[in-house]
Enzyme design. Structure first.
Site, PDB file in Angstrom:
ATOM      1  N   ASP A 244       0.867  -1.169   0.000  1.00 61.29           N
ATOM      2  CA  ASP A 244       0.000   0.000   0.000  1.00 61.29           C
ATOM      3  C   ASP A 244       0.912   1.229   0.000  1.00 61.29           C
ATOM      4  O   ASP A 244       2.089   1.148   0.394  1.00 61.29           O
ATOM      5  CB  ASP A 244      -0.896  -0.023   1.237  1.00 61.29           C
ATOM      6  N   ASP A 246      -0.045   5.186   0.839  1.00 60.06           N
ATOM      7  CA  ASP A 246      -0.250   6.115   1.955  1.00 60.06           C
ATOM      8  C   ASP A 246      -0.463   5.342   3.251  1.00 60.06           C
ATOM      9  O   ASP A 246      -1.376   4.530   3.361  1.00 60.06           O
ATOM     10  CB  ASP A 246      -1.461   7.011   1.672  1.00 60.06           C
TER      11      ASP A 246
END
Length: 405
Positions: A244, A246
């Site tokens: 991922d 952020d």
């Protein structure tokens, strides 16, 4: 991608040890696993951020010119491929000298008949003062077929001729990161980099080296060419790390979309590089609903990802591919309004990357900071690990210690 890096590939040799196979076809164009061998070299360099390719051809150069259209069609849109044909054989050094007007200040140089599966971004880190090149070296248990390279504290000391009683040591892997100043050390006539230029540079303490205990195969003899048919495609099918963005690679400060808004998490670059060094693919899969909400555009997302890869390159690392989902059911910008099979917790982004890249599911995993990330991984049949802060590299190492590839 890291724009503008140049990769030069030596493809002018005759390949006489392969007999009839190379009578009409240059060795780098021989079919390996159903593809021209040189296409594997280009694919590997391109995923490491090299975008400008120069093939230095000689023997049967017209074959490369015929293949150029196919090579360009296979390459990503941002990649350029050019061919330079030397009028007569001049050796590997002579070929570089002939190409001098076309060479960048720094460039990657590959032998077109061998694949060395290394982290090219690590090799291409800035050279120290006084160095003119860095060689990728391979530890070899039996060096009797090769010359030995002596390395001390990262500096190449000397090159020794092959001998039948040689034991373990380092051999030349045929992959080099060079400064254009090397041209001043290449004389006229037929010149070999390996036997004429590199030994002199080593004696003058101008040559560096890095040992990589990774897959290396030269297709120059019938036995290794036969082995390559299955070994090369199998080697490039590898596990992947899905990250991922952020909250994992960078702190989630609320829809960050510009470089000045990015704060890397502790250990993030080391985590990426560690996976690169192990030979894993590294992908980013990120929900970007800010596009649907009108906070920024997809062009902003692509620009930020290019910047992130530039930052990683300076650390000797790279992301192979970024994938984002710009959709959200509560969006306000058409055509991004609505649900999407790409948006986590759906597994669409992961599955698409596994479909379009030669990913080996065994050993692959995801690291995310939300349950939706882990749900996406589970739906794709992969383990997921929840990162809640701290050193990302240490977290990744500890979390995945039990995984086998």
């Amino acid at each position: 991608m890291i724009m503008g890096r140049q990769c030069v590939i030596l493809v002018g040799g005759k390949g006489t040890r392969l007999g009839a196979l190379t009578k009409e076809t240059p060795k780098p164009l021989l079919s390996v696993g159903g593809r021209p061998f040189v296409s594997y070299l280009g694919q590997e360099a391109a995923r490491h951020g090299f975008t400008r390719f120069l093939l230095l051809a000689g023997f049967k150069a017209e074959a490369f010119e015929r293949e150029l259209a196919a090579l360009r069609e296979e390459a990503p849109a941002h990649v350029t491929i050019d061919i330079l044909v030397e009028p007569e054989p001049r050796g590997t050094g002579g070929a570089l000298r002939f190409a001098s007007p076309h060479l960048d200040e720094h460039f990657l140089l590959l032998n077109g008949d061998s694949l060395f599966d290394i982290n090219l971004c690590d090799l291409a880190l800035p050279l120290p003062a006084g160095a003119i090149g860095r060689l990728a070296l391979k530890p070899q248990a039996d060096t009797s077929r090769y010359g030995i390279v002596s390395l001390e504290n990262g500096r190449v000391q000397r090159f020794s001729e092959k001998r039948p009683d040689a034991g373990p040591g380092l051999i030349n892997g045929g992959v080099y990161w060079l400064n254009r100043d090397i041209l001043a050390h290449i004389g006229e006539g037929n010149v070999s980099l390996e036997t004429d230029v590199f030994p002199k540079l080593a004696a003058e303490e101008m040559l560096r080296g890095v040992a990589y205990d990774r897959f290396l195969l030269d297709i120059g003899i019938p036995e290794s060419f036969a082995e390559a048919q299955t070994a090369v495609p199998a080697q490039l099918r590898r596990p992947a790390v899905f990250l991922d963005r952020d909250g994992v690679l960078n702190r989630d400060t609320g829809y960050p979309h510009r470089p000045d808004q990015i704060e890397w998490t502790p250990g993030a670059m080391r985590a990426v590089k560690a996976s690169n060094d192990r030979g894993f693919y590294v992908f980013v899969v990120t929900n970007q609903s800010g596009v649907a909400r009108g906070y920024y555009t997809e062009a902003d997302v692509h620009a930020l990802h290019a910047w992130m890869n530039q930052q990683l390159a300076a650390f000797g690392a790279h992301i192979d591919a970024f994938m984002h989902c710009p959709h959200h059911p509560e969006g306000t910008v058409a055509p991004y309004v609505g649900a999407s099979p790409l948006r986590k917790p759906a597994p669409g982004m992961i599955l698409e990357l596994m479909r379009t890249w030669p990913v080996e599911a065994k050993g692959s995993f995801l690291i995310g900071d939300k349950q939706s990330d882990l749900d996406a991984a589970r739906a794709a049949g992969l383990p997921g690990f929840l990162y809640e802060g701290g050193d990302l590299a240490a977290f990744a190492e500890a979390s995945t210690a039990g995984l086998t590839s």
